[in-house]
Write a protein that holds these residues in place. Sequence first.
Motif, PDB file in Angstrom:
ATOM      1  N   SER A  77       0.834  -1.203   0.000  1.00  0.00           N
ATOM      2  CA  SER A  77       0.000   0.000   0.000  1.00  0.00           C
ATOM      3  C   SER A  77       0.869   1.254   0.000  1.00  0.00           C
ATOM      4  O   SER A  77       2.013   1.226   0.464  1.00  0.00           O
ATOM      5  CB  SER A  77      -0.920   0.015   1.228  1.00  0.00           C
ATOM      6  N   LEU A 112       0.399   3.692   1.806  1.00  0.00           N
ATOM      7  CA  LEU A 112       0.467   4.193   3.184  1.00  0.00           C
ATOM      8  C   LEU A 112       1.539   3.474   4.004  1.00  0.00           C
ATOM      9  O   LEU A 112       2.185   4.076   4.859  1.00  0.00           O
ATOM     10  CB  LEU A 112      -0.904   3.975   3.840  1.00  0.00           C
ATOM     11  N   SER A 125      -0.628  -9.568  -2.773  1.00  0.00           N
ATOM     12  CA  SER A 125      -1.619 -10.652  -2.843  1.00  0.00           C
ATOM     13  C   SER A 125      -1.390 -11.602  -4.023  1.00  0.00           C
ATOM     14  O   SER A 125      -1.933 -12.699  -4.039  1.00  0.00           O
ATOM     15  CB  SER A 125      -3.036 -10.073  -2.896  1.00  0.00           C
ATOM     16  N   LYS A 126      -0.614 -11.163  -5.007  1.00  0.00           N
ATOM     17  CA  LYS A 126      -0.370 -12.039  -6.175  1.00  0.00           C
ATOM     18  C   LYS A 126       0.976 -12.773  -6.048  1.00  0.00           C
ATOM     19  O   LYS A 126       1.341 -13.536  -6.949  1.00  0.00           O
ATOM     20  CB  LYS A 126      -0.356 -11.213  -7.480  1.00  0.00           C
ATOM     21  N   LYS A 149      -4.499  -8.780   6.844  1.00  0.00           N
ATOM     22  CA  LYS A 149      -5.172 -10.091   6.899  1.00  0.00           C
ATOM     23  C   LYS A 149      -4.846 -10.752   8.234  1.00  0.00           C
ATOM     24  O   LYS A 149      -3.677 -11.116   8.492  1.00  0.00           O
ATOM     25  CB  LYS A 149      -4.676 -11.006   5.759  1.00  0.00           C
ATOM     26  N   LEU A 181      -2.328 -13.907   8.966  1.00  0.00           N
ATOM     27  CA  LEU A 181      -1.810 -14.395   7.671  1.00  0.00           C
ATOM     28  C   LEU A 181      -0.522 -15.204   7.858  1.00  0.00           C
ATOM     29  O   LEU A 181      -0.293 -16.195   7.167  1.00  0.00           O
ATOM     30  CB  LEU A 181      -1.532 -13.187   6.753  1.00  0.00           C
TER      31      LEU A 181
HETATM   32  P1  NAP Z   1      -4.175  -2.103   2.369  1.00  0.00           P
HETATM   33  O1  NAP Z   1      -4.168  -0.766   1.738  1.00  0.00           O
HETATM   34  O2  NAP Z   1      -5.418  -2.905   2.389  1.00  0.00           O
HETATM   35  O3  NAP Z   1      -3.023  -2.960   1.664  1.00  0.00           O
HETATM   36  C1  NAP Z   1      -2.847  -4.313   1.958  1.00  0.00           C
HETATM   37  C2  NAP Z   1      -1.711  -4.859   1.132  1.00  0.00           C
HETATM   38  O4  NAP Z   1      -1.521  -6.230   1.502  1.00  0.00           O
HETATM   39  C3  NAP Z   1      -1.958  -4.851  -0.375  1.00  0.00           C
HETATM   40  O5  NAP Z   1      -0.783  -4.491  -1.061  1.00  0.00           O
HETATM   41  C4  NAP Z   1      -2.344  -6.293  -0.690  1.00  0.00           C
HETATM   42  O6  NAP Z   1      -1.913  -6.754  -1.956  1.00  0.00           O
HETATM   43  C5  NAP Z   1      -1.564  -7.059   0.361  1.00  0.00           C
HETATM   44  N1  NAP Z   1      -2.232  -8.304   0.705  1.00  0.00           N
HETATM   45  C6  NAP Z   1      -3.533  -8.495   1.025  1.00  0.00           C
HETATM   46  N2  NAP Z   1      -3.770  -9.802   1.248  1.00  0.00           N
HETATM   47  C7  NAP Z   1      -2.604 -10.451   1.051  1.00  0.00           C
HETATM   48  C8  NAP Z   1      -2.225 -11.798   1.111  1.00  0.00           C
HETATM   49  N3  NAP Z   1      -3.094 -12.785   1.426  1.00  0.00           N
HETATM   50  N4  NAP Z   1      -0.942 -12.115   0.850  1.00  0.00           N
HETATM   51  C9  NAP Z   1      -0.055 -11.152   0.515  1.00  0.00           C
HETATM   52  N5  NAP Z   1      -0.357  -9.846   0.443  1.00  0.00           N
HETATM   53  C10 NAP Z   1      -1.631  -9.497   0.705  1.00  0.00           C
HETATM   54  O7  NAP Z   1      -3.712  -2.026   3.890  1.00  0.00           O
HETATM   55  P2  NAP Z   1      -2.756  -0.972   4.669  1.00  0.00           P
HETATM   56  O8  NAP Z   1      -3.405   0.362   4.751  1.00  0.00           O
HETATM   57  O9  NAP Z   1      -1.370  -1.063   4.129  1.00  0.00           O
HETATM   58  O10 NAP Z   1      -2.793  -1.612   6.127  1.00  0.00           O
HETATM   59  C11 NAP Z   1      -2.337  -2.917   6.377  1.00  0.00           C
HETATM   60  C12 NAP Z   1      -2.657  -3.297   7.827  1.00  0.00           C
HETATM   61  O11 NAP Z   1      -1.949  -2.406   8.682  1.00  0.00           O
HETATM   62  C13 NAP Z   1      -4.129  -3.151   8.206  1.00  0.00           C
HETATM   63  O12 NAP Z   1      -4.455  -4.180   9.149  1.00  0.00           O
HETATM   64  C14 NAP Z   1      -4.198  -1.806   8.879  1.00  0.00           C
HETATM   65  O13 NAP Z   1      -5.243  -1.729   9.835  1.00  0.00           O
HETATM   66  C15 NAP Z   1      -2.843  -1.762   9.562  1.00  0.00           C
HETATM   67  N6  NAP Z   1      -2.331  -0.407   9.788  1.00  0.00           N
HETATM   68  C16 NAP Z   1      -1.855  -0.125  11.019  1.00  0.00           C
HETATM   69  C17 NAP Z   1      -1.326   1.134  11.290  1.00  0.00           C
HETATM   70  C18 NAP Z   1      -0.786   1.429  12.633  1.00  0.00           C
HETATM   71  O14 NAP Z   1      -0.598   2.596  12.985  1.00  0.00           O
HETATM   72  N7  NAP Z   1      -0.467   0.417  13.423  1.00  0.00           N
HETATM   73  C19 NAP Z   1      -1.310   2.119  10.298  1.00  0.00           C
HETATM   74  C20 NAP Z   1      -1.772   1.784   9.023  1.00  0.00           C
HETATM   75  C21 NAP Z   1      -2.281   0.511   8.778  1.00  0.00           C
HETATM   76  P3  NAP Z   1      -2.457  -6.147  -3.359  1.00  0.00           P
HETATM   77  O15 NAP Z   1      -1.736  -4.854  -3.537  1.00  0.00           O
HETATM   78  O16 NAP Z   1      -2.063  -7.178  -4.367  1.00  0.00           O
HETATM   79  O17 NAP Z   1      -3.940  -5.987  -3.202  1.00  0.00           O
END
Ligand code: NAP
Length: 295
Positions: free
Chosen positions: A169, A171, A192-193, A213, A216
């Motif tokens: 992501s 972010l 995810s791919k 996830k 995971l």
């Molecule tokens: P996001 O925008 O949903 O991105 C998720 C990423 O993970 C995407 O690149 C996706 O791949 C990949 N992914 C999803 N399923 C997968 C799988 N089975 N195997 C491999 N890769 C996979 O999420 P995000 O905003 O980066 O946040 C990720 C997590 O961190 C969330 O749980 C969020 O709540 C947490 N978070 C925490 C904080 C904190 O302050 N602690 C801050 C931000 C986020 P694709 O690109 O191929 O779809």
Amino acid sequence: MTSAKLIDGKAHAAAIRQEVSRVAGEWASHHGRPVGLDVILVGDDPASQVYVGSKERQAAAAGLRGKVHRLPRDTQQEALEALIAALNADSNVDGILLQLPLPPHLDAAHAVGCIAPGKDVDGLSTTNAGALVLGLPGLFPCTPSGIIELLKREDVALRGARALVIGRSTLVGLPVARMLTHCDATVTLAHSKSRDLQALALEADVLIVAAGKRHLVPGKWIKPGSVVIDVGIHRDADGALAGDVVFDEAVGRAALLTPVPGGVGPMTIAMLLSNTLKAAHLRAGVIESTSPRTH
Ligand code: NAP
């Protein structure tokens, strides 16, 4: 069975807030005004209200002027961008944060693009994203910056280390992969791919999981003695929080591990305050704007 040392994100975040508070005090005496962070909240999303409230409180506690602009849910794009333009022009404002997500009728990317790059303390503008890629000074996203800060403060040797980031992501995953590259790690960015995540993970000295996830990554994916940073946050039906990593299994394999909660989470707002201070210093020319490579 060995047991991983847990990284205490709360303690590291408290130390950063204390440093911010000290430098913010020096800034205020030198410039005759506090460092200013302005947060824009559109609508009444309950989670966003909680996040914004924490930002306001922690900014004030660190000696920053933290102001929240609460706009009604039906605010139009023009009005939102007019507020951003006014804050861009206000010399008392050092950092601007637009709390996401916005109500669906608003164009978040366009609004973020209106924030002056020098005040974009979330590091989401194309200018700051480009600076991160090129290794130039800029303002970079808070959660990835917090992850790198945790690794540094725990003296994790990144040079030459194999790092796997799961999640790409804008972010979290993408910027943290770039930051790790700047720290001379050899980085694989999975998503995810990606095929055979287990094999990739078993090679990783440093594993960052930001896939969103729940559970995971089981323990058997983790290279014994590695460093594991779990970014995921999931609320279970009973109200308990869980991460993207199976904590009870990881603790028997990793050498160093972030818990959920209390690992990465507390670092995000601490890095927002730190970024706001950095924005003030960059704008005042205190940080040399041509120095190479930063994270
Ligand atoms: P996001 O925008 O949903 O991105 C998720 C990423 O993970 C995407 O690149 C996706 O791949 C990949 N992914 C999803 N399923 C997968 C799988 N089975 N195997 C491999 N890769 C996979 O999420 P995000 O905003 O980066 O946040 C990720 C997590 O961190 C969330 O749980 C969020 O709540 C947490 N978070 C925490 C904080 C904190 O302050 N602690 C801050 C931000 C986020 P694709 O690109 O191929 O779809």
